[in-house]
Write an enzyme that holds these catalytic residues in place. Sequence first.
Site, mmCIF file in Angstrom:
data_model
loop_
_atom_site.group_PDB
_atom_site.id
_atom_site.type_symbol
_atom_site.label_atom_id
_atom_site.label_comp_id
_atom_site.label_asym_id
_atom_site.label_seq_id
_atom_site.Cartn_x
_atom_site.Cartn_y
_atom_site.Cartn_z
ATOM 1 N N ASP A 521 46.267 42.592 35.475
ATOM 2 C CA ASP A 521 44.977 43.161 35.099
ATOM 3 C C ASP A 521 44.250 42.116 34.243
ATOM 4 O OD1 ASP A 521 42.996 45.043 34.796
ATOM 5 O OD2 ASP A 521 44.132 46.367 33.479
ATOM 6 N N GLU A 524 40.064 38.230 35.016
ATOM 7 C CA GLU A 524 38.760 37.620 35.419
ATOM 8 C C GLU A 524 38.539 36.241 34.808
ATOM 9 O OE1 GLU A 524 39.144 40.750 34.141
ATOM 10 O OE2 GLU A 524 39.181 41.663 36.130
ATOM 11 N N ASP A 597 37.924 49.609 37.134
ATOM 12 C CA ASP A 597 37.785 50.782 36.272
ATOM 13 C C ASP A 597 36.621 51.658 36.701
ATOM 14 O OD1 ASP A 597 39.903 49.578 35.073
ATOM 15 O OD2 ASP A 597 38.781 48.858 33.331
#
Length: 930
Positions: A521, A524, A597
């Site tokens: 997770d 980015e 999300d």
Amino acid sequence: MLPRSLVLLQLLLLLSSASAWKKDEFRNCDQTPFCKRARSRPPHSLPSFSVADVSLSDGSLSALLLPPSSHPLHQVVDSASHSDSPDSPRPLLLRLSALHGGILRLEIDELETASGSRRRFRVPDVLLPDVDDRLRLRLPRLGSPAPGLSTFPISPGFEAALRHDPFELVVRRSPSGDPVLSFNSLGLFDFETLRPKRHGDGDGDGDGDGDGEWAERFRSHTDSRPRGPQSVSFDVSFHGADFVYGVPEHALSSSLALRPTRGPGVDSSEPYRLFNLDVFEYLADSPFGLYGSVPFMLAHGAGASSSGFFWLNAAEMQIDVLAPSSAGRVDTLWMCEAGVVDAFFFVGPGPKDVLAQYASVTGAPAMPQQFALAYHQCRWNYRDEEDVAAVDAGFDEHDIPYDVLWLDIEHTDGRRYFTWDRALFPHPEQMQQRLAAKGRHMVTIVDPHIKRDDSYYIHKEATENGYYVKDASGNDFEGWCWPGSSSYPDILNPEIREWWADKFSLQSYKGSTPSLYIWNDMNEPSVFNGPEVTMPRDAIHYGNVEHREVHNAYGYYFHMATSDGLLKRGDGKDRPFVLSRAFFAGSQRYGAVWTGDNTADWDHLRASVPMLLNLGLTGLTFSGADVGGFFGNPEPELLVRWYQLGAFYPFFRGHAHLDTKRREPWLFGEKNTALIREAVHLRYSLLPYFYTLFREASVSGVPVMRPLWLEFPDDKETFNNGEAFMVGPSLLVQGIYQEREKSVSVYLPGEQSWYSLRDGVAYGGSASHKLDVREDSIPSFQRAGTIIPRKDRFRRSSTQMVNDPYTLVIALNSSLAAEGELYVDDGKSYDFEQGAFIHRRFVFADKKLTSVNLAPANSGAKKFSSDCVVERIIVLGLPAGAKKAVIEPGNREAEIEIGPLNLRAGSSPVAPTIRKPNVRIADDWTLRIL
Ligand SMILES: *[C@@H]1O[C@H](CO)[C@@H](O)[C@H](O)[C@H]1NC(C)=O
């Protein structure tokens, strides 16, 4: 007292701050100098580049691309000079190659100068390693049918035509000359060559030059931009196209195709932004960038032909889709902050050809383990071992199968990945073993932000070895994330990836067992106190690469290294499972992705379908959206609808935010539990079909979840349908996206009819049907002319179904024929690569069902066999009167009876069923209906 309108305004402000997407945190195009510059130029407003010195070099075309002498942005004094003056633009080097299978590659970069100026960044490790050797066609000669034009063949029926002045590249059909794709037809190509900073260059003070080509400020952040302006932009036109798709990731709830962003008759919007970001509570419909980026666009049009364009560049990209100026043509503008042009034109002509062409350069999706296609149960967070045991037992108690239990960040010791909070998880091995005893797996989270704590071994090693990304002044970059002050491994460096991969070994990752897999997770990467919640663009990576140049691929490399770690852990014999939030072109080779999300509302449920369809079109077929919605608390009805839709997502996981109420499937009353159970059961019964589709994807690049137009490319009605989708070639699914919906209109394409999965009722093709909405299922149909393999006995997990018998569901079309496939292997290892699999085609024609072997004879060193039999064959559309079936070899008979269509307790609708044919799936056989 406030005037009414002001009260309303205040109310609106309140509401909009409650729905939390923070627009101001993110840059728009106007606040992004390279985007603003490129977007401000109307088509044909600049003098154009021209081509010179065309030659054939090692079978590719090479040429110089000369900047226009009067180019205002280049302030050229003397265009012909190769220029010792650092200020004047240098010619660019252009290379064109034809690649096998209908692909044209265009590369444009700066010439290396004698002074040895810095090379621009080209993203390594994304193209398959041997693309150049394997695919490049070495041309014997160039054509020059007219002065100032060079041509060469790409593949039968297609050629490239390079016009010299003004520079334009056209991919066209030959001999007709009809264009398919073109580059610089609007004259918007521009390429800012690297140059030293000179007096008067903007320093980002926000006024002055206004452009901020050097230092730039955004909110409280300054990007030092020591290398100055280096953007690249150009236009690409898709001819014969009505719609364009792809370039994920964007939230799209109102359209499957990319809506135009500018031009006459269009509500102007931001361009589609490709910049991987951790966006808190993203909107359900917006061109802003989300967690991942794939700079690959597909076009499709009424001529039933498709084409595609892929730009390999990992810097921030912005893409405009222009309103059509003429029918059957879509113009697009591509703008990127840095890097080179390394672009691929895919000629199609069919949509699946484009997908195969893209897969041939970036790779087809990896073959997942079978268990990974089953249902996953996740939550931020399952608190402790007791909680895990209770949730696990809850599934058994309520007769709901599941395969994987997930642990989010709180399972660690202070968010130090690869560790356990030993107070909450004192016995992680036993916990995993208890799950494994029921054939279940566990997934833990491992994120890239490393806690800066000298007693944490990962941090210690990374610091000592200099393995962190550096900030602009050369120190280890520090940012704020879940663990507090954190640094980030410089995963662009192969040595660091190797180091990272070793952290997944069973020896190194204490408390892990072979049934544990991984979730990446925040890759980015997310940096809470960074510009736009990410890493500053002037941070420095391996090879003196600026973060701006590689940003969109950071998560890709992290996913790659994690996947390599699991591969190593299993000695190359265990297929990795790694879910990643960030992605780039090529991520399909390393695992699954999800849409991040999302929110528990109906718009996000709706948006999941176009989002997943666009991911699938760009290679990332192993994808899903969090069932139930991550933020917020879904009403039971929404949760049920989400399970009913999610059961058809390629990746099927329920997940929820820390602050939400518990939502395990049995917490909403007996009725809702039963509805969710039924949705999950449907997924489990379809697992053989899903696995077969993943096999197809891993060979052809064709996604598991498909837009209707992929299967019906000449049916215009399907081109922008983002509410329904195909699972493989045989199933059509329509979501229910509204509360208490009473009826829904479903368009069924094609000439043939469709059988409702629920009750076997047939509906005509090429028509919209208004259907009553049912509580117990969403509309889903099997296409006439197909055969779907199922397994109908319900177990605790998919791994316990391995030896179960099959059901074949045959849906006859108007010629009383049908066909389908079944692929089976050990579900786990790579032995299939050496021939250890069963691959059958079932063909029904002339009242005879035949099982044909699709595995090539002598296909490899290893064999896979299975004693599984087919225990039931349902034949939808079988004319009345059939009594029995005769099976060869053996001349055995099986009764034909009316049997349940599905194994729902009690009241299942019925259909003609061949009972207990008991033919082995591994064998050749035929079954004749009398
Ligand atoms: C019926 O299905 C078979 C098998 O898929 C196919 O070959 C045939 O063309 C179909 N017939 C019609 C009329 O579509």
